[in-house]
Design an enzyme around this catalytic site. Structure first.
Site, PDB file in Angstrom:
ATOM      1  N   ASP A   7       5.485  20.069  -3.345  1.00 59.86           N
ATOM      2  CA  ASP A   7       5.678  21.185  -4.253  1.00 59.86           C
ATOM      3  C   ASP A   7       7.024  21.077  -4.950  1.00 59.86           C
ATOM      4  O   ASP A   7       7.897  20.295  -4.565  1.00 59.86           O
ATOM      5  CB  ASP A   7       5.555  22.516  -3.506  1.00 59.86           C
ATOM      6  N   GLU A  50      -1.757 -14.370   2.020  1.00 58.65           N
ATOM      7  CA  GLU A  50      -1.446 -12.952   1.861  1.00 58.65           C
ATOM      8  C   GLU A  50       0.033 -12.743   1.542  1.00 58.65           C
ATOM      9  O   GLU A  50       0.383 -11.884   0.726  1.00 58.65           O
ATOM     10  CB  GLU A  50      -1.837 -12.183   3.120  1.00 58.65           C
TER      11      GLU A  50
END
Length: 782
Positions: A533, A613
């Site tokens: 928020d 990877e």
């Protein structure tokens, strides 16, 4: 810009106008909010006409028999004088009752934005960026003063609102509801857009047409919550991401909130936002003042994307503050999914070295480093180093991390305490609990009472010493449970005011920390995105969007978050597959492609990555660094895909001559339709080069189909197939275009065909389930 002429107030931003006036009775009539208009022209056509007798409505008084508050669009409403819609302010004066009638007394216009004196977070701006209007109303029969404050941020196209009630002579006023903002609209053809969910699926967008009655979006959990974010939008019917009138509203508050949207019997809409009256009650005595949290409001005629862009500019320039405002944020590695609680300094240093080698810039030591914390049942509150795991201590460990060229970050959960802790044994009266004890428990932890100054002092002194000695660069501020047993053992505290007073205590503590450590990056994490928020963003310039890092779920979470909040505050992670929450498998490339739109972090075990990877991650990080400004601060757009099975996002620089676009395919299908990449915000007068980011495709994607081409037969999921996949991967398709911006904006690019079971070459797009691409679109020199 704010103008006043004959008590008609005109609040103008670069693209919007907000108008209201003082009526003959002294009330504030809302006239207009929308695209910018010339308020120097006659405005009487906007006034409510009251020339006929009222149809069974209550007239305001005997002198105004054709005038009813119930039929007006008002700036702020109270109960008891004929307005039967939801009231912005509800109060009771013992012995007198609930009726309130506030009328205009005076106003003042101020350059810039004065700071609120309410110890609440608020927005900021200088004399060149904003102007403030304060309208003073008085209750006609009591000594109560109501101040409505409007601040206009010109370039952001945002207006902030707050209200203050001052008791100038009544013995006691009992406040039961006090909204920060009221917006009345005369038309009803809107859809209400809200952002709802739960832990792990925060801020999913929901949209529905307004219906008669009152719709409430709220939190009663003590935090702004994963269930219902305080942000909402009203969009006109037929509007979309790029078109149509759109109103946006949000609240600078991190506790219980409520948004009420009412469609009245007259077809008018009323929007209220502020503290949740279900958990709020405040006694205001003579000489006291109460100020609401600040609310923000925006309008755009360019649909939801237009309103979002306004909010994004506002958050970046008038909410986030301090040393890290508008600065590129570092790429981090977080230890949690790599180790959970099971680690020692040797393992951590190996992970740090691996992270540094890959190009990661910030190493974050998550839960488990303090007290005797080997599981979640113990040690919260005991903020001292676990010497079994870090025998040389945190300061020396931090020094070793810094020596690798990495910033050092740490996890803390200051608001919480474990029953199994020294702090709990020494101060059992510091927790939130009813007098009889036995409080509800969440995740084996209890909440410290931050209304108490000695609790805040302990946390500040303990953690400040720790962060200073360890030279901490980043703090992940955790908060892993919601509130219960709302009661302070401080008997002098009015218990009905506890929830709001807790938030004031939290904000006071956060302010001390950010003032003392201006260079620390603070990141909020309330079980992921449970306190996402504007209030927290005033202290912490970034926040975890969710604990759920599954890229498929993240599409909905990040897209929902993007409506009110910019990418620059959105903390994302590339984590393990199968995902630890959903068990869904996804490619490393798609995990990166989604996480790149915002603040990039990695949360997987770097020591278990294969050679291929590691090469992929290294290239991902290099690509992100190359385009970091766009990924974090570019103007973000949600794009309607040409296929129903897709999500498309785009970011652009201000000149619209460089863009990055994500195309994510949710599920593969046989005989897939043609994909068209359309970018509606492209500059029609620009010529663009379009390239796809280099990605690697795991050969296991093809299963046994690979044996049609492989000289060695590979058994599906067999050891040999796995060994080959660790060393060899296919590159994605070759795709490059030069295209006019008009074609890109009005039609789009017909992309290469997807693999469909037969035929394959270097231009074939292999797009399975949860597959994605990022396209770089660069304007040619003019």
């Amino acid at each position: 810009m704010i103008l006043e002429k004959k008590l008609v107030f005109s609040l103008h931003t670069e693209a919007t106008s907000y108008l209201f006036r003082v009526t003959e009775t002294g009330h504030l009539e809302h006239l207009y909010y929308g695209r910018r208009i010339d308020s120097e022209q006659p405005l009487e056509p906007l006034f409510k006409k009251s020339s006929l007798p009222l149809e069974r409505s209550v007239a305001y008084d005997e002198e105004h028999l054709n005038f009813s508050l119930d039929s007006l669009c008002l700036e702020y409403s109270t109960y008891g004088k004929g307005d039967y819609r939801e009231s912005a302010l509800l109060f009771n004066i013992p012995g007198r009752g609930m009726v309130g009638d506030f009328v205009y007394r005076e106003h003042r216009i101020i350059k810039g934005k004065p700071r609120s004196s309410a110890n609440l977070p608020d927005s900021y701006g200088d004399n060149q960026e904003c102007t403030t209007l304060v309208v003073v109303l008085y209750e006609k029969h009591t000594l109560l003063r109501l101040e409505l404050t409007y601040t206009v941020f010109d370039k952001a196209n945002v207006i902030t609102r707050r209200a203050s009630l001052i008791n100038e002579g009544v013995e006691k006023v009992e406040i039961d509801r006090f909204a920060s903002l009221q917006l009345d609209l005369p038309r009803s053809n809107y859809n209400l857009v809200t952002f709802d969910g739960s832990w792990g699926r925060e801020r999913h967008r929901h949209s529905a047409p307004l219906r008669s009655g009152t719709h409430i979006i709220d939190s009663k959990s003590g935090v702004s919550s994963a269930q219902h974010n305080p942000a909402l939008f009203l969009t006109e019917e037929g509007g979309d991401e790029f078109n149509g009138d759109c109103y946006g509203c949000n609240l600078l508050y991190s506790g219980d909130h409520a948004q009420m949207v009412e469609l009245s019997h007259r077809g008018q809409v009323r929007l209220l936002t502020g503290l949740n009256p279900a958990t709020f009650h405040w006694n205001l005595y003579t000489g006291e003042k109460f100020t609401t949290p600040e609310a923000i409001l925006t309008f755009s005629h360019q649909g939801l994307n237009g309103a979002s862009s306004n909010f994004h500019r506002f958050v970046n320039n008038h909410i986030v503050r301090g040393e890290w405002k508008n600065r590129e944020r570092p790429i981090l590695f977080n230890t949690w999914q790599a180790t959970y609680f099971n680690f020692n300094d040797t393992t951590l240093l190996k992970l740090a070295r691996s992270a540094a080698d890959l190009g990661i810039e910030l190493f974050v030591l998550d839960d488990g480093w303090f007290g005797t914390r080997d599981d979640e049942t113990t040690s919260l509150g005991d903020w001292s180093t676990n010497t079994k795991k870090l025998p040389e201590g945190l300061a020396l460990f931090s020094q070793r991390i810094h020596s690798m060229g990495l910033l050092f970050g740490i996890y803390c959960e200051p608001e919480m305490v474990s029953r199994k802790s020294h702090l709990f044994k020494e101060h059992p009266d510091w927790i939130i609990t009813l007098p009889e004890g036995n409080p509800a428990v969440g995740r084996y932890q209890y909440i410290l009472d931050l209304t108490k100054g000695d609790v805040r002092d302990y946390l500040f002194d303990t953690l400040s010493t720790l962060w200073r000695v360890a030279k901490v660069d980043y703090v992940k501020w955790g908060m892993s449970r919601t509130f219960s047993d709302l009661h302070s053992l401080n008997t002098s505290l009015p218990q009905s005011e506890f929830g709001h007073r807790y938030m004031l205590g939290l904000y006071a503590l956060l302010q001390r920390f950010v003032d003392t450590f201006p260079n620390i990056i603070f990141e909020g994490s309330a079980s992921g995105g449970g306190r996402y928020d504007l209030g927290m963003l005033c202290y912490m310039g970034q926040a975890m969007a969710s604990d759920n890092t599954d890229p498929f779920d993240r599409l909905t979470i990040q897209e929902g978050s993007s409506y009110p909040y910019p990418l620059s505050v959105m903390a994302n992670r590339v984590s393990e597959s199968p995902n630890h929450l959903t068990l869904r498998r996804s490619s490393l490339e798609s995990r990166f492609n989604v996480a790149a739109f915002g603040l990039l972090g990695y949360g997987l075990d770097l020591l278990r990555l294969s050679k291929k990877e590691r090469e992929m991650v290294e290239k991902q990080i290099a690509y992100y660094k190359l385009h970091r400004q766009l990924f974090q601060y570019g103007e973000f757009f949600r794009i309607e895909p040409t296929g129903k099975n897709q999500t498309v996002w785009g970011v652009t620089n201000p000149n619209r001559d460089e863009m990055l676009v994500l195309l994510f395919q949710e599920h593969a299908m046989a005989s897939p339709p043609e994909d068209i990449l359309r970018i509606p915000f492209a500059d029609p007068n620009q010529l663009y080069d379009v390239t796809v980011r280099l990605e690697f495709i795991d050969i296991r994607t093809f299963g046994t189909l690979i044996n049609k081409f492989s000289p060695i037969k590979l058994r599906n999921e067999g050891a040999l197939q796995r060994l080959v996949s660790e060393k060899i991967a296919l590159q994605n398709e070759v795709e490059f275009y030069t295209v006019g911006g008009d074609v890109l904006a009005y039609h789009g690019i017909r992309l290469n065909p997807q693999f469909a079971g037969e035929g394959f070459d270097e231009e074939t797009r292999v797009m399975g389930d949860f597959s994605s691409r990022i396209y770089h679109i660069k304007g040619q020199p003019r």
